[in-house]
Design a protein around this motif. Sequence first.
Motif, PDB file in Angstrom:
ATOM      1  N   GLY A   7      -3.931 -15.247  -2.346  1.00 16.50           N
ATOM      2  CA  GLY A   7      -3.670 -13.826  -2.147  1.00 16.50           C
ATOM      3  C   GLY A   7      -2.596 -13.554  -1.116  1.00 16.50           C
ATOM      4  O   GLY A   7      -2.422 -12.413  -0.673  1.00 16.50           O
ATOM      5  N   HIS A   8      -1.863 -14.623  -0.720  1.00 16.56           N
ATOM      6  CA  HIS A   8      -0.793 -14.466   0.269  1.00 16.56           C
ATOM      7  C   HIS A   8       0.550 -14.874  -0.329  1.00 16.56           C
ATOM      8  O   HIS A   8       1.435 -15.352   0.371  1.00 16.56           O
ATOM      9  CB  HIS A   8      -1.090 -15.315   1.513  1.00 16.56           C
ATOM     10  N   GLY A   9       0.712 -14.665  -1.625  1.00 13.83           N
ATOM     11  CA  GLY A   9       1.942 -15.030  -2.298  1.00 13.83           C
ATOM     12  C   GLY A   9       3.061 -14.037  -2.044  1.00 13.83           C
ATOM     13  O   GLY A   9       2.932 -13.098  -1.246  1.00 13.83           O
ATOM     14  N   PHE A  10       4.180 -14.227  -2.770  1.00 12.71           N
ATOM     15  CA  PHE A  10       5.346 -13.391  -2.519  1.00 12.71           C
ATOM     16  C   PHE A  10       5.104 -11.939  -2.912  1.00 12.71           C
ATOM     17  O   PHE A  10       5.736 -11.029  -2.359  1.00 12.71           O
ATOM     18  CB  PHE A  10       6.569 -13.945  -3.252  1.00 12.71           C
ATOM     19  N   ASP A  11       4.187 -11.701  -3.847  1.00 10.49           N
ATOM     20  CA  ASP A  11       3.851 -10.310  -4.175  1.00 10.49           C
ATOM     21  C   ASP A  11       3.258  -9.603  -2.961  1.00 10.49           C
ATOM     22  O   ASP A  11       3.559  -8.435  -2.696  1.00 10.49           O
ATOM     23  CB  ASP A  11       2.894 -10.239  -5.366  1.00 10.49           C
ATOM     24  N   HIS A  12       2.429 -10.328  -2.200  1.00 11.75           N
ATOM     25  CA  HIS A  12       1.876  -9.779  -0.950  1.00 11.75           C
ATOM     26  C   HIS A  12       3.006  -9.499   0.039  1.00 11.75           C
ATOM     27  O   HIS A  12       3.043  -8.429   0.661  1.00 11.75           O
ATOM     28  CB  HIS A  12       0.865 -10.754  -0.352  1.00 11.75           C
ATOM     29  N   ILE A  13       3.916 -10.442   0.168  1.00  8.72           N
ATOM     30  CA  ILE A  13       5.034 -10.266   1.091  1.00  8.72           C
ATOM     31  C   ILE A  13       5.842  -9.018   0.721  1.00  8.72           C
ATOM     32  O   ILE A  13       6.198  -8.204   1.586  1.00  8.72           O
ATOM     33  CB  ILE A  13       5.964 -11.496   1.067  1.00  8.72           C
ATOM     34  N   GLN A  14       6.112  -8.860  -0.568  1.00  7.17           N
ATOM     35  CA  GLN A  14       6.896  -7.707  -1.011  1.00  7.17           C
ATOM     36  C   GLN A  14       6.193  -6.385  -0.704  1.00  7.17           C
ATOM     37  O   GLN A  14       6.839  -5.403  -0.320  1.00  7.17           O
ATOM     38  CB  GLN A  14       7.187  -7.822  -2.508  1.00  7.17           C
ATOM     39  N   ARG A  15       4.872  -6.359  -0.868  1.00  8.56           N
ATOM     40  CA  ARG A  15       4.140  -5.124  -0.551  1.00  8.56           C
ATOM     41  C   ARG A  15       4.160  -4.840   0.943  1.00  8.56           C
ATOM     42  O   ARG A  15       4.307  -3.687   1.370  1.00  8.56           O
ATOM     43  CB  ARG A  15       2.703  -5.214  -1.081  1.00  8.56           C
ATOM     44  N   ASP A 106       0.343  -3.215  10.824  1.00  7.63           N
ATOM     45  CA  ASP A 106      -0.266  -2.153  10.019  1.00  7.63           C
ATOM     46  C   ASP A 106      -0.006  -2.369   8.535  1.00  7.63           C
ATOM     47  O   ASP A 106      -0.900  -2.191   7.699  1.00  7.63           O
ATOM     48  CB  ASP A 106       0.293  -0.789  10.437  1.00  7.63           C
ATOM     49  N   ALA A 107       1.219  -2.735   8.192  1.00  8.17           N
ATOM     50  CA  ALA A 107       1.562  -2.972   6.785  1.00  8.17           C
ATOM     51  C   ALA A 107       0.724  -4.106   6.210  1.00  8.17           C
ATOM     52  O   ALA A 107       0.220  -4.011   5.081  1.00  8.17           O
ATOM     53  CB  ALA A 107       3.057  -3.282   6.659  1.00  8.17           C
ATOM     54  N   ASP A 108       0.568  -5.170   6.970  1.00  8.28           N
ATOM     55  CA  ASP A 108      -0.230  -6.312   6.522  1.00  8.28           C
ATOM     56  C   ASP A 108      -1.691  -5.919   6.361  1.00  8.28           C
ATOM     57  O   ASP A 108      -2.356  -6.309   5.390  1.00  8.28           O
ATOM     58  CB  ASP A 108      -0.087  -7.442   7.543  1.00  8.28           C
ATOM     59  N   ARG A 109      -2.203  -5.137   7.282  1.00  5.54           N
ATOM     60  CA  ARG A 109      -3.598  -4.709   7.203  1.00  5.54           C
ATOM     61  C   ARG A 109      -3.819  -3.719   6.067  1.00  5.54           C
ATOM     62  O   ARG A 109      -4.879  -3.742   5.425  1.00  5.54           O
ATOM     63  CB  ARG A 109      -4.029  -4.113   8.552  1.00  5.54           C
ATOM     64  N   LEU A 110      -2.851  -2.883   5.795  1.00  7.12           N
ATOM     65  CA  LEU A 110      -2.978  -1.959   4.663  1.00  7.12           C
ATOM     66  C   LEU A 110      -3.076  -2.719   3.349  1.00  7.12           C
ATOM     67  O   LEU A 110      -3.794  -2.315   2.430  1.00  7.12           O
ATOM     68  CB  LEU A 110      -1.790  -0.994   4.624  1.00  7.12           C
ATOM     69  N   ASP A 111      -2.376  -3.837   3.251  1.00  7.91           N
ATOM     70  CA  ASP A 111      -2.428  -4.613   2.010  1.00  7.91           C
ATOM     71  C   ASP A 111      -3.732  -5.407   1.899  1.00  7.91           C
ATOM     72  O   ASP A 111      -3.999  -6.003   0.857  1.00  7.91           O
ATOM     73  CB  ASP A 111      -1.234  -5.565   1.917  1.00  7.91           C
ATOM     74  N   ALA A 112      -4.530  -5.403   2.961  1.00  3.46           N
ATOM     75  CA  ALA A 112      -5.825  -6.090   2.925  1.00  3.46           C
ATOM     76  C   ALA A 112      -6.959  -5.154   2.540  1.00  3.46           C
ATOM     77  O   ALA A 112      -8.110  -5.588   2.423  1.00  3.46           O
ATOM     78  CB  ALA A 112      -6.121  -6.718   4.285  1.00  3.46           C
ATOM     79  N   ILE A 113      -6.658  -3.857   2.370  1.00  7.00           N
ATOM     80  CA  ILE A 113      -7.714  -2.901   2.048  1.00  7.00           C
ATOM     81  C   ILE A 113      -7.336  -2.117   0.791  1.00  7.00           C
ATOM     82  O   ILE A 113      -6.244  -2.277   0.247  1.00  7.00           O
ATOM     83  CB  ILE A 113      -7.994  -1.945   3.238  1.00  7.00           C
ATOM     84  N   GLY A 114      -8.248  -1.260   0.333  1.00  4.96           N
ATOM     85  CA  GLY A 114      -8.009  -0.505  -0.889  1.00  4.96           C
ATOM     86  C   GLY A 114      -8.187  -1.370  -2.127  1.00  4.96           C
ATOM     87  O   GLY A 114      -8.820  -2.428  -2.084  1.00  4.96           O
ATOM     88  N   ALA A 115      -7.621  -0.929  -3.246  1.00  2.25           N
ATOM     89  CA  ALA A 115      -7.778  -1.651  -4.510  1.00  2.25           C
ATOM     90  C   ALA A 115      -7.152  -3.041  -4.443  1.00  2.25           C
ATOM     91  O   ALA A 115      -7.740  -4.022  -4.916  1.00  2.25           O
ATOM     92  CB  ALA A 115      -7.153  -0.840  -5.644  1.00  2.25           C
ATOM     93  N   ILE A 116      -5.969  -3.138  -3.846  1.00  2.00           N
ATOM     94  CA  ILE A 116      -5.334  -4.445  -3.685  1.00  2.00           C
ATOM     95  C   ILE A 116      -6.188  -5.324  -2.786  1.00  2.00           C
ATOM     96  O   ILE A 116      -6.378  -6.518  -3.053  1.00  2.00           O
ATOM     97  CB  ILE A 116      -3.916  -4.291  -3.102  1.00  2.00           C
ATOM     98  N   GLY A 117      -6.717  -4.758  -1.720  1.00  2.00           N
ATOM     99  CA  GLY A 117      -7.553  -5.529  -0.804  1.00  2.00           C
ATOM    100  C   GLY A 117      -8.787  -6.085  -1.484  1.00  2.00           C
ATOM    101  O   GLY A 117      -9.205  -7.218  -1.216  1.00  2.00           O
ATOM    102  N   ILE A 118      -9.390  -5.291  -2.370  1.00  2.00           N
ATOM    103  CA  ILE A 118     -10.564  -5.754  -3.111  1.00  2.00           C
ATOM    104  C   ILE A 118     -10.201  -6.976  -3.954  1.00  2.00           C
ATOM    105  O   ILE A 118     -10.896  -7.999  -3.927  1.00  2.00           O
ATOM    106  CB  ILE A 118     -11.117  -4.624  -4.012  1.00  2.00           C
TER     107      ILE A 118
END
Length: 202
Positions: A7-15, A106-118
Motif C-alpha cells: 500500500g506504499h507504491g507509486f500510486d500512494h506517492i502520487q496521491r 498531513d498529506a501522508d496521513r490523509l492518504d491513510a484514512i477515508g476510502a483509500i485508507g480502508i
Amino acid sequence: MGNDETGHGFDHIQRVVGLADHISQSYPKADYVLTITAAYLHDVIDEKLVADTVAASAEVRQFLSDQGLTIPQIDTVFLIMDNMSYHKTLDGTAKPLPLEGQIVQDADRLDAIGAIGISRAIYFGGHFGEKIYDPAVKPRTEMTHAEYRNLDNETIINHFYEKLLTLKDLMNTEAAKRLAEHRQQVMLDFLAEYKAEWNAEA
C-alpha cells in the motif's frame, strides 16, 4: 516503490504529492520545491519498506545533490523524511517539522484514512498475513514503537482504533483538518457496517 505490495507504491506517492500540492496552496510561505520533493521521497528511506536505511539515505542524498539542491535544502528534506512517520510520535523522538514537513505529514496521513485508507489497511494487513478481525482481541493502547511494529498482536480492524481513527486529530494544517473530517466519517461508517455484517445483523 514500483513493486511495492504493502500500500506504499507509486500510486500512494502520487496521491501524497497531489494532496501536498493542494494543501500548500493555502500556505504560500512554505517552500514549494522542498514540499513536493519531500512528498515524492517521503517513503524511500522508511524502515518498514527499506532493508538498508543507511544505504538508501546515502543514495537519496547523492540524488538530491545531483539535482542541484543545496546542503541546507537536502538537510531540510531529510529532517522531514526522518521525523514525519507515525511511529516517531510513539517514542517521543520526532523533531519539530517545518511548515513544509507539516504539509507532507498531513498529506501522508490523509492518504491513510477515508476510502483509500480502508483499502490500504486491508491490503497492508493481508500482505503480512494479519487476521482481519477477532472481537476477543482488543485494540492496543499507549503502544511503544516495538509494539506498534509487532503485527502478531494486531488485527486489521483493530488498526483503525489503534492508529487510523486518531489521525484526524493529529493534522497540522487547517486545510488538512477540513479534509480529514469527511474521511473520518467514511471510516466510522465502514466499521459500523462491518461489525453489523460480522454479527449477521439483518
